[in-house]
Design an enzyme around this catalytic site. Structure first.
Site: not given
Ligand code: GRF
Length: 205
Positions: A12-13, A108, A178
Site C-alpha cells: 500500500s505504501n 517504520h 505512512e
Molecule cells: C508498513 O507498515 C511499513 O511501515 C512497514 O511495513 C508495512 C508495509 O505496508 N515497514 P504496505 O505493504 O506498504 O501496505
C-alpha cells in the site's frame, strides 16, 4: 533519480507513492520493484504500472554473496540511484548498504528508536506500543544502516494512542500517516535537500 522499490507485502505504501508521482508531488522514476515474496501485492501494482518486477528470495540463493551479486546486477541494469524499502521484511545486505549508504530509505510504523529492531514488524509493533501504555505513536522514515531500524532519522510524524485503540485500529491510523508522509522524505532526498551529519539528517531548502 531512479528508484528501486523493495517490498514484501501488500504494497500500500508503494501504491501511495505511485499516486504521489501521478499527482506530480514526487519527482522520481520507478526503475524496478524487487520482492522476496512472489505473492507480494507490490509486484502486481508494479506490473499494472508497467514497472519491471523481480522476485528474488534470499533463500533461493546459495549464499549472501550470490544474493548480493544478483541484486547489484538488477540495480546496475536499471540504473538505480536510490532504494526505497516499503515494507521489505528481509535484512538489507551489508554489501549493498556499504555501496548505497545515504541512498536507502526505510519506513517504520512507530517512533524509533523505541519499538524497533528485530521482531518489531507488522502487528507486533502496535501490540508493543499499546502494551507499554505509550500515549503517542507514529511513523519514522530513516536511512538504512547495518542495524535493523537504526539509521539516521529523516522524518517522524506522530498520532495519539487512544484509550480505545487496539493494535489493529492503531495500525490502520499509522498506515494512513505512512501514506501521507513517506513521499515527503523521498522527494527531499531526490531533490538534494538532505545531508547526513553523523547520526543527524539535516534538511535544506
Ligand atoms: C508498513 O507498515 C511499513 O511501515 C512497514 O511495513 C508495512 C508495509 O505496508 N515497514 P504496505 O505493504 O506498504 O501496505
Amino acid at each position: 533519480m531512479r528508484a528501486a522499490v523493495f517490498a514484501s507485502g501488500g504494497g500500500s505504501n508503494f501504491g501511495a507513492l505511485l499516486a504521489r508521482k501521478a499527482a506530480g508531488d514526487l519527482h522520481i522514476d520507478f526503475a524496478c520493484v524487487i520482492s522476496n515474496n512472489s505473492g507480494a501485492g507490490a509486484l502486481d501494482r508494479a506490473k499494472t504500472a508497467g514497472i519491471p518486477t523481480f522476485h528474488l528470495p534470499p533463500t533461493k540463493c546459495a549464499s549472501e554473496a550470490e544474493y548480493c551479486s544478483k541484486l547489484f546486477a538488477i540495480l546496475n541494469d536499471h540504473a538505480v540511484d536510490i532504494c526505497i524499502l516499503a515494507g521489505y521484511m528481509k535484512k538489507f545486505p551489508d554489501a549493498l548498504i556499504a555501496h548505497y549508504f545515504g541512498k536507502i530509505i526505510n519506513i517504520h510504523p512507530a517512533l524509533l528508536p523505541a519499538f524497533g529492531g528485530k521482531g518489531h514488524f507488522g502487528h507486533h509493533v502496535h501490540e508493543a506500543v499499546i502494551a507499554t501504555g505509550a500515549k503517542v505513536s507514529g511513523i519514522t522514515v530513516h536511512f538504512v544502516d547495518n542495524e535493523y531500524d537504526h539509521g539516521p532519522i529523516i522524518l517522524q510524524q506522530t498520532i495519539p494512542v487512544l484509550d480505545t485503540d487496539t493494535a489493529q485500529s492503531l495500525a490502520d491510523r499509522v498506515l494512513k500517516l505512512e501514506h501521507q508522509f513517506f513521499y515527503v522524505a523521498i522527494e527531499a532526498l531526490a531533490t538534494g535537500k538532505l545531508t547526513i551529519s553523523g547520526r543527524r539528517v539535516l534538511w535544506h531548502d
